[in-house]
Scaffold this active site. Structure first.
Site, mmCIF file in Angstrom:
data_model
loop_
_atom_site.group_PDB
_atom_site.id
_atom_site.type_symbol
_atom_site.label_atom_id
_atom_site.label_comp_id
_atom_site.label_asym_id
_atom_site.label_seq_id
_atom_site.Cartn_x
_atom_site.Cartn_y
_atom_site.Cartn_z
ATOM 1 N N HIS A 151 0.828 -1.211 0.000
ATOM 2 C CA HIS A 151 0.000 0.000 0.000
ATOM 3 C C HIS A 151 0.863 1.263 0.000
ATOM 4 O O HIS A 151 2.061 1.242 0.339
ATOM 5 C CB HIS A 151 -0.913 0.012 1.229
ATOM 6 C CG HIS A 151 -0.164 -0.026 2.529
ATOM 7 N ND1 HIS A 151 0.429 1.074 3.087
ATOM 8 C CD2 HIS A 151 0.113 -1.061 3.369
ATOM 9 C CE1 HIS A 151 1.034 0.746 4.211
ATOM 10 N NE2 HIS A 151 0.852 -0.556 4.408
ATOM 11 N N GLU A 154 -2.025 -7.223 7.370
ATOM 12 C CA GLU A 154 -0.746 -7.148 8.061
ATOM 13 C C GLU A 154 -0.807 -8.008 9.324
ATOM 14 O O GLU A 154 -1.884 -8.323 9.828
ATOM 15 C CB GLU A 154 -0.448 -5.682 8.423
ATOM 16 C CG GLU A 154 0.888 -5.430 9.096
ATOM 17 C CD GLU A 154 2.071 -5.825 8.235
ATOM 18 O OE1 GLU A 154 2.357 -7.050 8.185
ATOM 19 O OE2 GLU A 154 2.712 -4.952 7.647
#
Length: 209
Positions: free
Chosen positions: A10, A83
């Protein structure tokens, strides 16, 4: 038949710029991160791919949605692309984590694959989730190209997994915001093709912490 995965980290977040550990907590993309996501979108607009998947965390979703706005793909979310959960360390800088939770942070920083951060998870648990997801997508999209927006910890673990680098080995490679990596999946095996390409960016990119 192989499946070609383009795996993207990202864009930069506000917490990335402050050095805060994010885990499952979230932080908005910074102005720089928005530019990085748009740069990925421009690059992907000239590429052919079958599907666009993303972690369900906001920073990955915003990056994926900016890509989708240019390419016309739907964004398909999967929690397994998240994550690593960092539990009690989330939201803290590394200095703050070391001061408030010295023993736990030292264990985390040592990089042991099976250390579970209190209220979080281990690196090996997160890797298993990600590999399971990618293997399923590889079978679903056999012979095609797939784009996946995920996170620095996932990418780092997959890199080590593919190259046989032990988790406790100090990291000697970068995991940059908005970087582009290619892994080819042959049933049961991932092969690294390209790592950490940021040629689409005009700004410097921040390494994972």
């Amino acid at each position: 038949m192989k499946t070609e995965f383009i795996l993207l980290r990202h864009g930069e977040t506000e917490w990335n710029s402050l050095g805060r550990l994010q885990g499952h907590l979230d932080s908005a993309l910074s102005a720089k991160g928005l530019r990085q996501a748009d740069a990925l979108a421009v690059r992907l607009a000239s590429e052919s791919f079958q599907a666009l998947y993303s972690s369900d965390l906001g920073r990955a979703l915003e990056t994926a949605r900016r890509i989708a706005a240019r390419t016309g793909h739907s964004v398909l979310q999967d929690t397994r692309l998240r994550e690593r959960g960092l539990g009690i360390l989330e939201g803290l800088t590394r200095d703050e984590a070391g001061q408030r939770h010295p023993e736990m942070f030292a264990e985390y920083a040592a990089g042991g694959p099976d250390f579970v951060v209190p209220k979080g998870e281990s690196a090996s648990q997160r890797l298993r989730h990600a590999v399971e997801c990618l293997e399923e997508l590889g079978a679903r999209h056999a012979g095609a190209r797939v784009v996946v927006v995920t996170h620095g910890g996932v990418l780092s673990s997959l890199f080590r997994h593919c190259l046989g680098i032990p988790h406790g080995t100090p990291r000697a490679f970068s995991v940059l915001n908005a970087s582009w990596s290619q892994f080819d999946y042959h049933p049961g095996t991932f092969r690294l093709v390209t790592w950490g390409d940021v040629n689409h960016l005009r700004d410097d990119s921040r390494d994972d912490t």
